[in-house]
Enzyme design. Structure first.
Site, PDB file in Angstrom:
ATOM      1  CD  GLN A  14      21.095  32.909  42.583  1.00 17.11           C
ATOM      2  OE1 GLN A  14      20.273  33.642  42.042  1.00 17.11           O
ATOM      3  NE2 GLN A  14      21.448  31.747  42.062  1.00 17.11           N
ATOM      4  CB  CYS A  25      51.316  30.277  56.300  1.00 17.35           C
ATOM      5  SG  CYS A  25      50.078  29.213  55.528  1.00 17.35           S
ATOM      6  CG  PHE A  30      27.197  34.948  36.502  1.00 23.17           C
ATOM      7  CD1 PHE A  30      28.387  34.271  36.608  1.00 23.17           C
ATOM      8  CD2 PHE A  30      27.141  36.251  36.956  1.00 23.17           C
ATOM      9  CE1 PHE A  30      29.517  34.868  37.149  1.00 23.17           C
ATOM     10  CE2 PHE A  30      28.250  36.863  37.495  1.00 23.17           C
ATOM     11  CZ  PHE A  30      29.435  36.170  37.593  1.00 23.17           C
ATOM     12  CB  CYS A  48      45.551  31.049  54.513  1.00 23.72           C
ATOM     13  SG  CYS A  48      46.791  29.734  54.590  1.00 23.72           S
ATOM     14  CG  HIS A  81      26.242  31.359  45.260  1.00 26.78           C
ATOM     15  ND1 HIS A  81      25.443  31.651  44.174  1.00 26.78           N
ATOM     16  CD2 HIS A  81      25.830  30.141  45.704  1.00 26.78           C
ATOM     17  CE1 HIS A  81      24.581  30.655  43.971  1.00 26.78           C
ATOM     18  NE2 HIS A  81      24.804  29.735  44.891  1.00 26.78           N
ATOM     19  CB  ALA A 122      23.537  37.831  37.827  1.00 24.69           C
TER      20      ALA A 122
END
Length: 246
Positions: A102, A153, A34, A128, A120, A23
């Site tokens: 990250q 859906c 973070f 979906c 990440h 970060a």
């Protein structure tokens, strides 16, 4: 020889570099970090609970409300790559550069880096969980609770970031690019999150590669690194660019 000069020499000698980023690389773009001593997860540990697979399964409507609040600045995309991102991109001029990040903000790609592993995941899409239909960040913002655009859906979609409780799927890929490198740089990360924090250890101990840490604060893993350059990351990169140009 100064640490900056030593690192510049290692970079010049390298033909392939893996850059591990956290970060701290994006803070100069206006995105809060973070895991530093004043980072957003440190301020409010409840975010880890709400940004979890368990909470998404329990209450996906409230999950999305909180998700959009926590990541609002990123989802609005009102941020740009900074000089740290462009420095990493510019290393590609005469060597192979692999970025393992990250960060979920997409700024390495926006800067033009050609090989980026999003360890990440990404804020820019959602999927979906039933039919696999993808949604863009623009589509995500259209609805308070984003639902699949497949008319048959209509399931509430799941963001394409790694939530707390999710498995990491990119670790082997990250090790693979480290295996293809002869230098590993770690930038702007507190190295508190596992298994990402195992990658510098893998580079140093398993592969025997030279490693350097560029970070604003000490970490619990500082002893792993051949070189440690501590201070404002933008200022460190400016010093490094100057040294590389000489």
């Amino acid at each position: 020889m100064s640490d900056v000069a030593q690192l510049a020499k290692l970079i010049k000698q390298a033909s392939a570099i893996t850059v591990l980023t956290g970060a701290g690389v994006s803070t100069a773009s206006g995105i809060p970090d973070f895991r530093s001593s004043s980072g957003m997860w440190t301020e409010d540990r409840s975010r880890e609970y709400y940004m979890s697979t368990r909470y998404f399964s329990r209450d996906p409507i409230d999950f999305w409300r909180r998700y959009k609040d926590i990541f609002h600045i990123k989802l609005m995309q009102n941020y740009k790559p900074n000089l740290v991102h462009t420095f990493i991109k510019d290393l590609e001029k005469d060597k192979r550069v692999y970025v393992v990040t990250q960060n979920v903000d997409g700024l390495h790609q926006a800067a033009g880096s050609s090989s980026v592993i999003e360890y990440h995941g990404s804020l820019h899409t959602a999927t979906c969980p039933v039919c696999g239909t993808k949604m863009s960040s623009a589509q995500i913002l259209e609805e308070e609770t984003p639902r699949c655009h497949n008319e048959s859906c209509q399931t509430i979609v799941r963001p394409d970031i790694v939530l707390f409780g999710d498995p990491i799927s990119k670790h082997s890929e990250a090790e693979h690019v480290i295996n293809s490198s002869d230098l590993v740089l770690t930038l702007g990360t507190s190295l508190q999150v596992s298994p990402f924090n195992m990658l510098p250890e893998y580079a140093a101990y398993e592969r025997g590669l030279p490693t350097a840490l560029l970070n604003g604060e000490p970490t619990m893993m500082d002893s792993l690194f051949s070189l440690q350059l501590r201070g404002d990351l933008s200022e460190t990169v400016l010093s490094l660019k100057k040294e590389l140009s000489e």
